[in-house]
Design a protein around this motif. Structure first.
Motif, mmCIF file in Angstrom:
data_model
loop_
_atom_site.group_PDB
_atom_site.id
_atom_site.type_symbol
_atom_site.label_atom_id
_atom_site.label_comp_id
_atom_site.label_asym_id
_atom_site.label_seq_id
_atom_site.Cartn_x
_atom_site.Cartn_y
_atom_site.Cartn_z
ATOM 1 N N LEU A 208 -2.160 -7.800 14.905
ATOM 2 C CA LEU A 208 -3.113 -7.457 15.957
ATOM 3 C C LEU A 208 -2.519 -7.530 17.362
ATOM 4 O O LEU A 208 -3.055 -6.950 18.302
ATOM 5 N N GLY A 209 -1.465 -8.285 17.502
ATOM 6 C CA GLY A 209 -0.845 -8.445 18.807
ATOM 7 C C GLY A 209 -1.614 -9.362 19.741
ATOM 8 O O GLY A 209 -1.453 -9.290 20.963
ATOM 9 N N LYS A 210 -2.446 -10.237 19.177
ATOM 10 C CA LYS A 210 -3.180 -11.208 19.987
ATOM 11 C C LYS A 210 -3.545 -12.412 19.131
ATOM 12 O O LYS A 210 -3.454 -12.371 17.903
ATOM 13 N N GLU A 211 -3.960 -13.480 19.784
ATOM 14 C CA GLU A 211 -4.306 -14.711 19.088
ATOM 15 C C GLU A 211 -5.580 -14.539 18.265
ATOM 16 O O GLU A 211 -6.540 -13.903 18.695
ATOM 17 N N VAL A 212 -5.584 -15.108 17.083
ATOM 18 C CA VAL A 212 -6.760 -15.113 16.213
ATOM 19 C C VAL A 212 -7.325 -16.526 16.214
ATOM 20 O O VAL A 212 -6.611 -17.481 15.917
ATOM 21 N N VAL A 213 -8.610 -16.649 16.567
ATOM 22 C CA VAL A 213 -9.226 -17.982 16.636
ATOM 23 C C VAL A 213 -10.436 -18.118 15.725
ATOM 24 O O VAL A 213 -10.908 -19.230 15.481
ATOM 25 N N GLU A 214 -10.963 -17.007 15.207
ATOM 26 C CA GLU A 214 -12.116 -17.037 14.318
ATOM 27 C C GLU A 214 -11.800 -16.248 13.053
ATOM 28 O O GLU A 214 -11.028 -15.296 13.089
ATOM 29 N N ALA A 215 -12.432 -16.662 11.937
ATOM 30 C CA ALA A 215 -12.150 -15.983 10.672
ATOM 31 C C ALA A 215 -13.353 -16.017 9.749
ATOM 32 O O ALA A 215 -14.132 -16.963 9.755
ATOM 33 N N VAL A 216 -13.490 -14.969 8.959
ATOM 34 C CA VAL A 216 -14.373 -14.940 7.802
ATOM 35 C C VAL A 216 -13.445 -15.065 6.604
ATOM 36 O O VAL A 216 -12.505 -14.284 6.465
ATOM 37 N N ILE A 217 -13.678 -16.050 5.760
ATOM 38 C CA ILE A 217 -12.767 -16.347 4.658
ATOM 39 C C ILE A 217 -13.465 -16.077 3.337
ATOM 40 O O ILE A 217 -14.612 -16.486 3.131
ATOM 41 N N THR A 218 -12.769 -15.386 2.426
ATOM 42 C CA THR A 218 -13.327 -15.137 1.098
ATOM 43 C C THR A 218 -12.899 -16.248 0.152
ATOM 44 O O THR A 218 -11.780 -16.769 0.232
#
Length: 107
Positions: free
Chosen positions: A9-19
């Protein structure tokens, strides 16, 4: 996985939906949340794997989704999971999710 997502994505990931497998118990769900927290992620939601697959299908096939009842199964390496849901006017109603930890392919 967080690092791979950030690189893509080229940016920080701070939230997620996890399966997760449909048969995860409370302890397994809690450990999944703890692992995400350790990785610096805020878990927005835990979704059963076949439910996530049905939602992804419905999002990509908008014309085919209205008024349908769908059974989605996931025959994984260690589990067999199913979800039953309805797709109507842009919403997904999940009727049930269930699974069996003894029917997967790698037991």
């Amino acid at each position: 996985m967080k690092q791979i997502a950030e690189e893509f994505l080229g940016k920080e990931v701070v939230e997620a939906v996890i399966t997760i497998p449909a048969r995860f118990n409370f302890s397994q769900r809690q450990k999944t949340r703890e692992a995400a927290d350790y990785a610096g992620l805020t878990v927005l939601r835990l979704l059963h794997e076949p439910t996530a697959a049905a939602i992804a299908y419905g999002m990509q096939n908008e014309a085919k989704r209205d008024g349908r009842h769908v059974l989605v199964y996931d025959l994984g390496g260690g589990t067999f999971d199913v979800s039953v849901l309805a797709m109507e006017e842009g919403t997904f109603d999940i009727f049930t999710s269930a699974g069996d930890t003894h029917l997967g392919g790698m037991n």
